[in-house]
Design an enzyme around this catalytic site. Structure first.
Site, PDB file in Angstrom:
ATOM      1  N   ASP A 112       0.836  -1.212   0.000  1.00 56.07           N
ATOM      2  CA  ASP A 112       0.000   0.000   0.000  1.00 56.07           C
ATOM      3  C   ASP A 112       0.866   1.256   0.000  1.00 56.07           C
ATOM      4  O   ASP A 112       1.875   1.326   0.698  1.00 56.07           O
ATOM      5  CB  ASP A 112      -0.921  -0.015   1.220  1.00 56.07           C
ATOM      6  CG  ASP A 112      -1.976   1.088   1.158  1.00 56.07           C
ATOM      7  OD1 ASP A 112      -2.252   1.579   0.038  1.00 56.07           O
ATOM      8  OD2 ASP A 112      -2.503   1.448   2.219  1.00 56.07           O
ATOM      9  N   CYS A 150      -7.316  -3.852  -5.305  1.00 53.63           N
ATOM     10  CA  CYS A 150      -6.237  -3.899  -4.311  1.00 53.63           C
ATOM     11  C   CYS A 150      -6.916  -3.870  -2.950  1.00 53.63           C
ATOM     12  O   CYS A 150      -7.782  -4.706  -2.702  1.00 53.63           O
ATOM     13  CB  CYS A 150      -5.258  -2.766  -4.519  1.00 53.63           C
ATOM     14  SG  CYS A 150      -5.989  -1.120  -4.572  1.00 53.63           S
ATOM     15  N   SER A 151      -6.526  -2.912  -2.129  1.00 54.44           N
ATOM     16  CA  SER A 151      -7.215  -2.791  -0.842  1.00 54.44           C
ATOM     17  C   SER A 151      -8.400  -1.830  -0.951  1.00 54.44           C
ATOM     18  O   SER A 151      -9.539  -2.201  -0.671  1.00 54.44           O
ATOM     19  CB  SER A 151      -6.255  -2.306   0.241  1.00 54.44           C
ATOM     20  OG  SER A 151      -6.923  -2.192   1.479  1.00 54.44           O
ATOM     21  N   ASP A 152      -8.096  -0.577  -1.397  1.00 58.46           N
ATOM     22  CA  ASP A 152      -9.182   0.404  -1.565  1.00 58.46           C
ATOM     23  C   ASP A 152      -9.649   0.512  -2.997  1.00 58.46           C
ATOM     24  O   ASP A 152     -10.591   1.226  -3.303  1.00 58.46           O
ATOM     25  CB  ASP A 152      -8.763   1.776  -1.043  1.00 58.46           C
ATOM     26  CG  ASP A 152      -7.494   2.284  -1.704  1.00 58.46           C
ATOM     27  OD1 ASP A 152      -7.009   1.616  -2.677  1.00 58.46           O
ATOM     28  OD2 ASP A 152      -6.943   3.301  -1.271  1.00 58.46           O
ATOM     29  N   ARG A 181      -3.086   1.365  -6.090  1.00 60.85           N
ATOM     30  CA  ARG A 181      -2.389   0.330  -6.876  1.00 60.85           C
ATOM     31  C   ARG A 181      -3.221  -0.096  -8.076  1.00 60.85           C
ATOM     32  O   ARG A 181      -2.671  -0.329  -9.158  1.00 60.85           O
ATOM     33  CB  ARG A 181      -2.079  -0.873  -5.970  1.00 60.85           C
ATOM     34  CG  ARG A 181      -0.975  -0.607  -4.971  1.00 60.85           C
ATOM     35  CD  ARG A 181      -0.880  -1.687  -3.898  1.00 60.85           C
ATOM     36  NE  ARG A 181      -1.921  -1.526  -2.881  1.00 60.85           N
ATOM     37  CZ  ARG A 181      -1.996  -2.252  -1.777  1.00 60.85           C
ATOM     38  NH1 ARG A 181      -1.087  -3.202  -1.546  1.00 60.85           N
ATOM     39  NH2 ARG A 181      -2.956  -2.038  -0.902  1.00 60.85           N
TER      40      ARG A 181
END
Length: 1001
Positions: A899, A931-933, A937
């Protein structure tokens, strides 16, 4: 006139090498007429044949003899005969062999002949029908020859003075001749040596020997027998011959003194060497030269007293008195002393005990011979001469290894009854020796003392191994009645060769010859003592020729070992080892074998090291080339920024020439017929085997896809890169402008609703109301259409190319798989690990094994491939339980991108992108990227892939900043940091470089 031919031939003849025990006469086949060698071996002639003296070897001829002749042998032919006999002897042939007869007959066929009026012949072996007159003649002639021999040779042995006595002459009594049946004792020493040579055996009954055998004694000059001329070797030969001659004398029943050492049958025994004689009679205490009992006067007085005290001397006839005077004069050293002692008293001698009776065939002659006083005295003096040879022979013997004996023959006594042996028994290979041993010590006995007999059986217990040591030199040939005799089992031995191993490899022949010459010098023997000298690598091999010293190969090896330092100093060589080996095993000596093994080991070691170094060098070179490829691109780009008018222009011109020369046709892609494809079709253009579940494999570098980029696109890319590299602040200005950019419209009211707030992972990234994925509420487990996912349009606003979404939460996993099913997606790109530093980045939304059910969607894990340390690939079967439809979904999971950061290298991400596009090729459905949010990325990956896809499709213009603004219009927060934006630029530059390299040249 020179020495007689038989003497020269047989003195030079070495002992034979026994191949095997002699075969019986019956095994040799029928005897051939006219056989050669009957003068030196009995049993050759048939019953109707006689032995005729042809001046060389003797020839068997039928009776009556009609054709008699002698061979005239020139010196050259004499030498050739010598070489021929040596070859036959070393091979193991005897006169009995037909091969020997043919070879000798062929050699004699070319010699000139001198025909005689009367032939000289003798009867077959052991025949008692000899002419009595002829035998008596040669009996007297033998005594005369002995007297002359003693007169010549005693001064030569340094026992007496060389001045001959004035009355040392003898005449021949033609009227007194011995009876027939006389024994076969040789007339003189040289005849004895000739008859006991290696290849020949003396006949049982004497033939009438030619006169020329006796002539050399009267024609030899004094200087010919001088010790200064002949040297120590001739002395040793003469000592051995004299000792053997005295051992040959046969006594009668009433002899006053026994006159022989080995009582044999008709065959003469093997002559004792000087070494054996010195061992047979132990030397008296002290030095021979310093002992008062060993001076010449005492010896002469003892000999003369024994001669004059004979009780029958006064009754001798005139002729016999002259014979006695002849013998006495032959042994006197001083004429005055001899005349003074000639009338002294003699010593009393008693006959020693006899264990065996004389042979029946010889009894009559011996009884008549006992009555002859001269015969008694001559034989007694011959025995005393043996004692003299014992004491005076030892100082003349060579020192060192001559007395060392390495090989031994087992001696067995035979107690068989006395009988006459047949011809088959004579050649049986086990020789019977009837012997009685007598020894008289002239120097230590007291007057009037009775001599003590010493049995041969007692002496053989300690001395026999030394006496019969060398089975290759001379072979005992006497055979007779076996009563009280000895059995010698002569075993054939393999030919042995000595070797001396040096440190020089290879050893030159000159050095090898020098080494053997030095060994001969130490042993005090001539260089011809060694035969068959060869050099094998670092070693020199040799054989010991037949010699009168009975020296063996073991003696030479011991001498070389004892004098190692002297040999090394004289030759300059390093002697490592010496020993004896069979001839067939000399090819690989111990040092050679060890050296060859060590050489092979060293060679293999060096080859292994060279291979290892080569592999390491190649690996290092490959690593350096691959590692520097990235820096080459940076250097090229830096060069473009420093001097844009040079490299950039040249690269652009080169690109233009390539595109004008080859313009590839646009590839037509087949229509997508099915959204459900097998796993194998996703990873290749054609069919390939499906990988096994949960297997791992190494990654490979995917080559860039063939691009349709034209000249204008190349010009645009080079100009854009040139502008960024030339203006260092342009990147910062662009990023500042991007941060200030506000998308219009940017409303997120739906995402901010209370029921949807738990479905958002980050409040900073909320979907726009105008750009979000709508789920079918009737199929949703919460009857809601919201999911934090945004479609990303490229060139077709109706069909999104990507779906950027956040990592699923535990509460939104069913919504995520519903979005996958409803959007028809077949590829999922996951750019985050499940957790970073203990912070959960994404929920584990797939099964580890088997299948999991999420609402009405069953997910079954098919396979999991670890392509490299940066990413892996999973394959799922997605089944809708409501409709029972099944699809294949592939997930590409990139593991090394954290991240707010960037990957460690652009190469790994570009390889990952190529793998994704290869699986996606030919599909029209969007690619889900999360990705995460779902912004930082995911936005960087979508930006890189979108720009490169435009370039590959031949876009006329390109602007990375404008492309990023286009992405931010559809989802907020795409590409969150300046480093991510710079990473995107670098990745695009490297991919352009790879595309340019992949263009056809």
């Amino acid at each position: 006139m020179g020495p007689p031919l038989p003497l020269l031939l047989l003195l030079l003849l070495p002992p034979p090498l026994p191949r095997a025990l002699p075969a019986p006469a019956s095994a040799r086949g029928r005897q051939l007429p006219g056989r050669l060698g009957c003068l030196f071996e009995d049993g050759l002639c048939g019953s109707l044949e006689t032995c005729v003296n042809d001046g060389v070897f003797g020839r068997c001829q039928k009776v009556p003899v009609m054709d008699t002749y002698r061979y005239e042998v020139p010196p050259g032919a004499l030498l050739h005969l010598k070489v021929t006999l040596q070859k036959l002897s070393r091979t193991g042939f005897t006169w009995q062999d037909d091969y020997t007869q043919r070879v000798i007959a062929q050699e004699l066929a070319n010699l000139p002949k001198a025909y005689l009026w009367h032939g000289e012949a003798s009867g077959p072996a052991r025949s008692l029908q000899q002419n009595a007159d002829n035998e008596k003649w040669f009996s007297l002639e033998r005594e005369v020859a002995l007297a002359k021999t003693l007169r010549r040779y005693l001064p030569y042995l340094e026992l007496l003075s060389q001045t001959p006595t004035a009355n040392a002459h003898s005449r021949i009594d033609h009227e007194t001749r011995p009876a027939k049946g006389e024994d076969s004792s040789p007339e003189n020493i040289l005849t004895y040596v000739a008859h006991t040579s290696a290849l020949t055996y003396p006949p049982a009954t004497r033939a009438k020997y030619p006169d020329n055998l006796l002539r050399p004694f009267s024609r030899l000059q004094p200087d010919e027998l001088s010790p200064k001329v002949d040297g120590d070797i001739d002395k040793q030969k003469l000592i051995a011959a004299l000792g053997a001659y005295t051992a040959q004398r046969l006594p009668g029943e009433n002899d006053p003194e026994p006159r022989y050492l080995v009582h044999g049958s008709a065959r003469a025994p093997r002559p004792f060497s000087a070494t054996a004689l010195s061992q047979r009679w132990p030397p008296p205490p002290g030095d021979a030269k310093d002992s008062p009992s060993m001076d010449d006067d005492t010896l002469l007085q003892s000999l003369l007293k024994d001669l004059q005290q004979n009780s029958e001397v006064d009754r001798l006839g005139p002729l016999k008195e002259e014979k006695a005077d002849s013998v006495a004069g032959a042994i006197q050293s001083d004429p005055a002393e001899g005349s003074q002692e000639s009338h002294g008293r003699g010593a009393e001698g008693q006959p020693r005990e006899q264990t065996d009776a004389p042979e029946t065939m010889l009894q009559d002659h011996r009884l008549s011979e006992v009555d002859d006083p001269v015969y008694k005295e001559v034989n007694r003096l011959s025995f005393q001469l043996g004692d003299l040879l014992k004491d005076y022979g030892s100082p003349l013997l060579p020192e060192g290894p001559l007395l060392e004996k390495s090989s031994r023959e087992e001696i067995k006594k035979s107690e068989q009854p006395e009988e006459v042996l047949s011809s088959e028994e004579e050649t049986a290979g086990v020789e019977h020796v009837r012997s009685r041993t007598y020894s008289k010590d002239l120097f230590e006995r007291k007057p009037n003392s009775e001599p003590q007999p010493r049995r041969l059986e007692d002496q053989f217990q300690n001395r026999a191994p030394e006496l019969w040591e060398d089975e290759e030199s001379l072979k005992l040939a006497a055979q007779g009645p076996p009563s009280g005799g000895l059995q010698l089992e002569v075993q054939p031995s393999e030919e042995q060769q000595g070797y001396i191993l040096t440190g020089n490899n290879p050893l030159s022949p000159e050095k090898g010859k020098q080494l053997m010459d030095q060994v001969a010098h130490i042993l005090r023997v001539p260089s011809s003592f060694f035969a068959d000298i060869k050099v094998l690598g670092p070693a020199v091999t040799f054989k010991v020729s037949a010699n009168i010293q009975n020296m063996t190969t073991a003696d030479v090896i011991k001498a070389a070992a004892d004098n190692k330092d002297q040999l090394e100093k004289a030759t300059g060589l390093t002697i490592l080892q010496s020993g004896i080996r069979p001839k067939g095993k000399l090819k690989l000596l111990p040092h050679q074998e060890e050296q060859e093994d060590s050489t092979k080991f060293i060679l293999l070691t060096f080859l292994s090291i060279a291979c290892i170094l080569g592999v390491l060098l190649a690996s290092s070179l490959a690593y350096c080339l691959r590692h520097n490829s990235h820096y080459k691109l940076k250097d090229k780009l830096s060069g473009l920024g420093a001097d844009p008018s040079a490299d950039a222009t040249e690269a652009y011109q080169e690109l233009c020439r390539q595109r004008m020369a080859i313009r590839p046709q646009d590839r037509s892609e087949g229509p997508h017929t099915s959204r459900i494809n097998s796993v194998s079709s996703q990873f290749s253009d054609g069919p390939m085997p499906s990988p096994s579940a949960r297997s791992s494999t190494s990654s490979w570098s995917e080559e860039p896809v063939q691009s349709n980029m034209d000249i204008s696109t190349g010009h645009m890319i080079l100009a854009y890169m040139e502008d960024h590299l030339k203006n260092k602040n342009r990147l910062e200005k662009e990023w500042e402008a991007l941060c200030a950019y506000q998308a219009e419209p940017n409303s997120s009211l739906v995402a901010q609703r209370e029921e949807n707030a738990p479905k958002n992972r980050s409040l900073a990234v909320l979907t726009y109301d105008h750009s979000r994925i709508l789920l079918k509420s009737q199929n949703s487990h919460g009857s809601s259409d919201y999911i934090n996912a945004s479609p990303i349009m490229d060139h077709d606003p109706r069909n999104p190319a990507y779906i950027a979404t956040q990592g699923p939460l535990p509460a939104t996993v069913a919504d995520f798989w519903q979005m996958v099913w409803e959007s028809g997606c077949a590829v999922i790109v996951m750019l985050t690990p499940l957790s970073e530093n203990g912070v959960r980045q994404c929920h584990h939304y797939w099964p580890d094994e088997g299948s999991n059910l999420y609402h009405v969607y069953e997910v079954n894990l098919v396979s999991e491939h670890i392509w490299c340390q940066d990413f892996l690939v999973r394959s799922f079967y997605l089944k809708n339980l409501q409709t029972n439809e099944t699809r294949t979904v592939t997930q590409f999971h990139f593991l090394s991108w954290y991240d707010q950061g960037v990957p460690s290298s652009t190469r790994s991400l570009l390889d990952f992108r190529r793998k994704v596009n290869k699986c996606y090729r030919g599909r029209s459905c969007p690619i889900i990227v999360h990705c995460s949010d779902g912004a930082g990325r995911s936005g960087t990956y979508v930006l890189i892939d979108m720009v490169l896809n435009k370039m590959a499709k031949g876009a006329k213009e390109i602007d990375i900043a404008a492309t990023l603004e286009h992405l931010r219009d559809q989802r907020p927060g795409m590409v969150q940091t300046k480093e991510q934006f710079e990473f995107a630029l670098t990745a695009v530059a490297e991919e352009v470089n790879a595309i340019l390299k992949a263009l056809p040249q």
